[in-house]
Design a protein around this motif. Structure first.
Motif, short mmCIF file in Angstrom:
data_model
loop_
_atom_site.label_atom_id
_atom_site.label_comp_id
_atom_site.label_asym_id
_atom_site.label_seq_id
_atom_site.Cartn_x
_atom_site.Cartn_y
_atom_site.Cartn_z
N LYS A 12 58.72 -55.99 -34.80
CA LYS A 12 58.77 -57.64 -35.03
C LYS A 12 58.37 -57.66 -36.61
O LYS A 12 57.53 -57.16 -37.10
CB LYS A 12 57.92 -58.53 -34.29
N PRO A 13 59.07 -58.52 -37.09
CA PRO A 13 59.04 -58.59 -38.60
C PRO A 13 57.64 -59.36 -38.76
O PRO A 13 56.95 -60.20 -38.15
CB PRO A 13 59.89 -59.68 -39.02
N MET A 14 56.87 -58.84 -39.82
CA MET A 14 55.46 -59.42 -40.19
C MET A 14 55.81 -60.80 -40.56
O MET A 14 56.68 -61.59 -40.82
CB MET A 14 55.23 -58.77 -41.73
N LYS A 15 54.40 -61.66 -40.06
CA LYS A 15 54.57 -63.10 -40.09
C LYS A 15 55.41 -63.96 -39.32
O LYS A 15 55.22 -65.27 -39.15
CB LYS A 15 54.46 -63.67 -41.70
N SER A 16 56.03 -63.23 -38.44
CA SER A 16 57.23 -63.76 -37.82
C SER A 16 56.36 -64.64 -36.59
O SER A 16 57.15 -65.49 -35.95
CB SER A 16 58.12 -62.93 -36.98
N GLY A 17 55.29 -64.13 -36.03
CA GLY A 17 54.55 -64.73 -34.64
C GLY A 17 55.01 -64.33 -33.60
O GLY A 17 54.50 -64.63 -32.56
N TYR A 45 49.87 -49.95 -30.67
CA TYR A 45 48.73 -50.93 -30.95
C TYR A 45 49.29 -52.07 -31.68
O TYR A 45 48.59 -53.23 -31.63
CB TYR A 45 47.58 -50.25 -31.78
N THR A 46 50.41 -52.23 -32.30
CA THR A 46 50.79 -53.19 -32.77
C THR A 46 52.37 -52.98 -32.86
O THR A 46 52.88 -51.72 -33.11
CB THR A 46 50.49 -53.42 -34.30
N ASN A 47 53.11 -54.04 -33.01
CA ASN A 47 55.04 -53.99 -33.08
C ASN A 47 55.25 -54.57 -34.43
O ASN A 47 56.27 -54.78 -34.67
CB ASN A 47 55.44 -54.24 -31.87
N TYR A 48 54.44 -55.22 -35.24
CA TYR A 48 54.54 -55.88 -36.45
C TYR A 48 55.02 -54.57 -37.46
O TYR A 48 54.37 -53.63 -37.38
CB TYR A 48 53.28 -56.42 -37.06
N CYS A 49 56.23 -54.84 -38.12
CA CYS A 49 56.48 -53.64 -39.22
C CYS A 49 57.41 -54.24 -40.21
O CYS A 49 57.96 -55.31 -40.02
CB CYS A 49 57.24 -52.70 -38.10
N THR A 50 57.13 -53.71 -41.45
CA THR A 50 57.89 -53.70 -42.53
C THR A 50 59.02 -53.24 -43.03
O THR A 50 59.75 -53.57 -43.92
CB THR A 50 56.87 -53.65 -43.91
N GLU A 51 59.29 -52.22 -42.05
CA GLU A 51 60.48 -51.44 -42.37
C GLU A 51 61.78 -51.52 -41.69
O GLU A 51 62.87 -51.27 -42.31
CB GLU A 51 60.23 -49.86 -41.80
N TYR A 52 62.17 -52.42 -40.54
CA TYR A 52 63.59 -52.78 -40.19
C TYR A 52 64.42 -51.54 -39.89
O TYR A 52 65.46 -51.62 -40.31
CB TYR A 52 64.01 -53.90 -40.98
N CYS A 53 63.90 -50.48 -39.38
CA CYS A 53 64.81 -49.27 -39.21
C CYS A 53 65.79 -49.76 -38.14
O CYS A 53 65.53 -50.57 -37.20
CB CYS A 53 63.93 -48.22 -38.46
N SER A 54 67.18 -49.37 -38.54
CA SER A 54 68.28 -49.74 -37.68
C SER A 54 68.36 -48.99 -36.26
O SER A 54 69.08 -49.62 -35.34
CB SER A 54 69.73 -49.26 -38.45
N PHE A 55 67.34 -48.22 -36.19
CA PHE A 55 67.61 -47.39 -34.66
C PHE A 55 66.44 -48.11 -33.70
O PHE A 55 66.41 -47.59 -32.48
CB PHE A 55 67.53 -45.69 -34.82
N CYS A 56 65.63 -48.82 -34.21
CA CYS A 56 64.33 -49.42 -33.56
C CYS A 56 64.75 -50.72 -32.87
O CYS A 56 65.13 -51.75 -33.69
CB CYS A 56 63.31 -49.25 -34.52
N ASN A 57 64.50 -50.72 -31.78
CA ASN A 57 64.31 -52.47 -30.96
C ASN A 57 62.85 -53.05 -30.81
O ASN A 57 62.85 -53.70 -30.08
CB ASN A 57 65.35 -52.12 -29.76
#
Length: 344
Positions: free
Chosen positions: A61-66, A46-58
């Motif tokens: 997208k960073p919060m507020k990045s648009g 439902y969303t791909n905005y995320c605060t966690e930046y896990c190194s295994f995840c592609n």
């Protein structure tokens, strides 16, 4: 009951056939009917905005990045309707850890889905997501899960477990929930009468000891609560991920079969161990049915997370059923809680 030391010795063994036979015997003892189950459902991210930046995840997208998205309710409704039209019974809904979405957004989403689709089973929100919802909403984990349940949440997936060892988690997902945080979410859900699944992502540079510790932790929690429906191990996909630059060798077919077989023997208190076709491929998934797996998962009408890390395997219901038949079993369609519909 298998000890940690015995599990370590099994991982060190070169007798792959013997491990398969031991796991197959336990599967046969738990499921003597000669069936393998599968499901028709859909992953809705439902969303791909995320605060966690896990190194295994592609996927994130960073919060507020648009650069990311939050799906509209109408889009989610359309995806659910398509799932029903294809014979599905539920959806697995997960997303990034979106700090802009508070509990009221989730309550509104769940309740609106249930009003429109009262028969749908909502298997949603990993432990890290629930922790995020609780934190941004100023709620306890208990109150968060209770409110989600009362709004229509039926069960909770095992996502976010990766490897349940904080030494590994600090290296691959240092901002995400701790091992104990993950355990607390599932323990709390079980106390509230909800069923959940346990997962493991392996091949991310962990040691064998870490895998065994993971097995031990979910077995202990299952002994305590009995709330897990299934254990689902899957292989890390490295392509394009930042972690993939450091993990040069992905888990092999032998490693997958060995890990699955040992998990089946170790987790004697789990009714179901799911063989995967998504990351290892349909042919290896078929072999896994003789290495302890009694379920072949879902046809996955939609999948957006591991596909962004280079996994392109796809299947459909008839191929899944034929794969099960060719392995010597009868295919049986099930729902999220492993309740079966028919046998052929």
């Amino acid at each position: 009951m298998l000890t940690n030391q015995q599990a370590m010795e099994m991982f060190a063994s070169d007798d792959l056939a013997g491990l398969g036979l031991a796991a197959d015997a336990m599967r046969s003892n738990l499921h003597p009917e000669g069936i393998v189950t599968y499901q028709i459902d859909r992953n809705i991210n439902y969303t791909n905005y995320c605060t966690e930046y896990c190194s295994f995840c592609n996927f994130y997208k960073p919060m507020k990045s648009g650069q990311g998205y939050i799906l509209s309710k109408e889009t989610i409704y359309d995806k659910i309707q398509e799932t029903f039209d294809l014979g599905g019974t539920g959806v697995l809904m997960q997303g990034g850890l979106n700090s802009d979405l508070k509990i009221e957004w989730y309550e509104d989403l769940l309740s609106s889905i249930k009003r429109r689709f009262p028969a749908i089973h909502l298997h949603c929100f990993s432990a890290p997501e629930i922790g995020c919802i609780a934190e941004v909403s100023g709620l306890s984990i208990y109150d968060t899960i209770a409110r989600l349940r009362d709004s229509g949440l039926d069960s909770i997936p095992g996502g976010g477990a990766e490897i349940l060892d904080d030494e590994v988690r600090q290296r691959i997902s240092r901002l995400k929930c701790t091992t104990e945080d993950w355990m607390t979410v599932h323990r709390t859900a079980h106390a509230l009468g909800m069923r959940t699944t346990a997962t493991m992502m392996f091949g991310c540079g962990e040691l064998i000891e870490h895998r065994v510790k993971h097995f031990e932790r979910v077995r202990q929690l299952q002994d305590e609560t009995g709330g897990f429906t299934a254990f689902i191990p899957w292989m890390f996909q490295r392509e394009g991920t930042s972690l993939g630059r450091f993990v040069k060798q992905e888990a092999t077919a032998v490693d997958y079969l060995k890990t699955l077989a040992i998990s089946r023997v170790f987790l004697h208190n789990f009714d179901n161990v799911q063989a995967s076709w998504l990351t290892p491929g349909i042919q290896l998934g078929q072999v896994a049915l003789r290495f302890g797996g009694n379920d072949l998962g879902s046809i996955l009408i939609e999948e957006n997370v591991v596909s962004t890390a280079g996994c392109t395997n796809k299947t459909n219901e008839e191929e899944l059923r034929q794969t099960i038949r060719d392995a010597g079993f009868r295919p049986v369609k099930r729902d999220t809680l492993y309740r079966t519909f028919y046998i052929q």
